[in-house]
Write a protein that holds these residues in place. Structure first.
Motif, short mmCIF file in Angstrom:
data_model
loop_
_atom_site.label_atom_id
_atom_site.label_comp_id
_atom_site.label_asym_id
_atom_site.label_seq_id
_atom_site.Cartn_x
_atom_site.Cartn_y
_atom_site.Cartn_z
N ALA A 92 32.44 79.16 63.77
CA ALA A 92 31.67 78.89 62.56
C ALA A 92 30.60 77.84 62.83
O ALA A 92 30.85 76.83 63.49
CB ALA A 92 32.59 78.44 61.44
N GLY A 93 29.43 78.08 62.31
CA GLY A 93 28.32 77.17 62.52
C GLY A 93 27.47 77.53 63.72
O GLY A 93 26.40 76.95 63.91
N THR A 94 27.93 78.51 64.52
CA THR A 94 27.15 78.95 65.69
C THR A 94 25.97 79.79 65.23
O THR A 94 26.11 80.65 64.37
CB THR A 94 28.03 79.79 66.63
OG1 THR A 94 29.15 79.01 67.04
CG2 THR A 94 27.24 80.24 67.85
N THR A 95 24.80 79.55 65.82
CA THR A 95 23.62 80.32 65.46
C THR A 95 23.84 81.79 65.78
O THR A 95 24.27 82.15 66.88
CB THR A 95 22.38 79.81 66.21
OG1 THR A 95 22.14 78.45 65.84
CG2 THR A 95 21.15 80.63 65.86
N ASP A 96 23.55 82.65 64.83
CA ASP A 96 23.72 84.09 65.00
C ASP A 96 22.54 84.66 65.79
O ASP A 96 21.39 84.49 65.39
CB ASP A 96 23.80 84.76 63.63
CG ASP A 96 24.25 86.21 63.70
OD1 ASP A 96 23.89 86.90 64.67
OD2 ASP A 96 24.95 86.66 62.78
N PRO A 97 22.79 85.34 66.93
CA PRO A 97 21.69 85.84 67.76
C PRO A 97 21.19 87.25 67.40
O PRO A 97 20.19 87.70 67.95
CB PRO A 97 22.31 85.86 69.16
CG PRO A 97 23.74 86.21 68.90
CD PRO A 97 24.09 85.53 67.59
N HIS A 98 21.85 87.94 66.48
CA HIS A 98 21.61 89.37 66.27
C HIS A 98 20.42 89.65 65.33
O HIS A 98 20.53 90.41 64.36
CB HIS A 98 22.86 90.04 65.72
CG HIS A 98 24.09 89.83 66.54
ND1 HIS A 98 24.95 88.76 66.31
CD2 HIS A 98 24.60 90.50 67.59
CE1 HIS A 98 25.95 88.82 67.18
NE2 HIS A 98 25.76 89.85 67.98
N PHE A 99 19.27 89.09 65.65
CA PHE A 99 18.10 89.18 64.77
C PHE A 99 17.61 90.61 64.55
O PHE A 99 17.00 90.92 63.52
CB PHE A 99 16.95 88.35 65.37
CG PHE A 99 16.42 88.90 66.67
CD1 PHE A 99 15.42 89.84 66.67
CD2 PHE A 99 16.95 88.49 67.89
CE1 PHE A 99 14.95 90.38 67.87
CE2 PHE A 99 16.49 89.01 69.08
CZ PHE A 99 15.48 89.97 69.07
N TRP A 100 17.82 91.50 65.52
CA TRP A 100 17.22 92.85 65.46
C TRP A 100 17.81 93.72 64.36
O TRP A 100 17.28 94.78 64.06
CB TRP A 100 17.39 93.54 66.81
CG TRP A 100 18.81 93.65 67.27
CD1 TRP A 100 19.69 94.67 67.01
CD2 TRP A 100 19.53 92.69 68.06
NE1 TRP A 100 20.91 94.39 67.58
CE2 TRP A 100 20.84 93.19 68.23
CE3 TRP A 100 19.19 91.46 68.63
CZ2 TRP A 100 21.81 92.49 68.95
CZ3 TRP A 100 20.16 90.77 69.34
CH2 TRP A 100 21.44 91.29 69.51
N LEU A 101 18.90 93.28 63.72
CA LEU A 101 19.45 94.05 62.60
C LEU A 101 18.63 93.87 61.33
O LEU A 101 18.89 94.54 60.33
CB LEU A 101 20.92 93.67 62.37
CG LEU A 101 21.97 94.43 63.19
CD1 LEU A 101 21.93 95.92 62.89
CD2 LEU A 101 21.80 94.19 64.69
N ASP A 102 17.66 92.97 61.36
CA ASP A 102 16.68 92.82 60.29
C ASP A 102 15.37 93.40 60.82
O ASP A 102 14.78 92.84 61.75
CB ASP A 102 16.52 91.35 59.93
CG ASP A 102 15.42 91.10 58.88
OD1 ASP A 102 14.62 92.00 58.61
OD2 ASP A 102 15.37 89.97 58.36
#
Length: 241
Positions: A136-146
């Motif tokens: 929890a609190g870790t930056t989410d890397p999965h930007f391409w789903l937007d």
């Protein structure tokens, strides 16, 4: 028989004189192909069926990175790729420098929120969550789903390809514009299809969909968190059910 032609280590030329590019995983490889078109030869370091997060590179993979004109990756997503790029000192483009990584993981199950803005974020909305796991609190890397965040990275890839291959800069920018229009259409299709959902909760095996959820007003409820290999305990499964 002669061996199959490979990228030229001296100039990063692939088959047919194309620009040899390596991409660390499929969404990046796809974006490079859409933007580069017939001017580039793209190698995806993550083979079909492989888990991107746990990628280990073979000596041949490392050689492919070394021989490429450009490596496109997301720093922090695949440690093996980060190490190969640093060790080989190849020309590389880290998409994390331009992607809008403004969400961080929260494993809230019953709350109204699916993600928190990352520290310093200004445009991820006012979502809040509750941190219960070490992830929890870790930056989410999965930007391409937007689609819109993905669009921004594709445009940056065009700029990078134009830098290393200025003769074809115009073609890269034109391809990026076409790809961006397709992503805008996809964004509209998502919004229209999801507008009348009776339930806004999106149960996923792996917490890879926060950016999609944030974009379209959904609540991601992940079973395994950011790490696909994590095993949820019975209490969590019961709570999700």
């Amino acid at each position: 028989a002669d061996p199959a032609p490979t990228a030229d280590a001296t100039n990063g030329a692939g088959q047919g004189g194309k620009i040899a590019v390596v991409a660390s995983f499929y969404p990046l490889a796809y974006a490079v192909q859409q933007v580069g078109g017939d001017k580039v030869e793209v190698t995806n370091l993550t083979k079909p069926g492989a888990e991107p997060h746990d990628l280990e590179l073979t000596p041949q993979d490392v050689a492919t990175v070394t021989e490429a004109k450009l490596a496109v990756y997301e720093k922090g997503f695949q440690p093996a790729v980060d190490k190969a790029i640093a060790d080989q000192q190849v020309s590389a483009f880290d998409v994390a420098t331009v992607a809008d990584l403004s969400l961080r993981y929260t494993d809230a199950i019953g709350g109204s929120d699916h993600a928190e803005p990352a520290p310093g974020a200004t445009d991820a909305g006012d979502h809040a969550g509750h941190d219960h796991e070490t992830q929890a609190g870790t930056t989410d890397p999965h930007f391409w789903l937007d689609p819109i965040r993905y669009q921004k990275v594709a445009q940056a890839i065009a700029t990078e390809l134009g830098r290393i291959d200025p003769i074809n800069k115009g073609a890269y920018y034109e391809n990026a514009t076409t790809f961006s229009k397709e992503l805008t259409t996809l964004d509209g299709d998502f919004a229209a299809a999801l507008r009348t959902c009776k339930s806004k909760k999106l149960v996923t095996s792996h917490a890879a969909f926060a950016y999609l959820a944030d974009r379209f007003g959904l609540q991601q409820v992940a079973i395994s968190g950011l790490s696909p290999g994590a095993e949820p305990d019975p209490a969590r499964l019961a709570a999700i059910s």
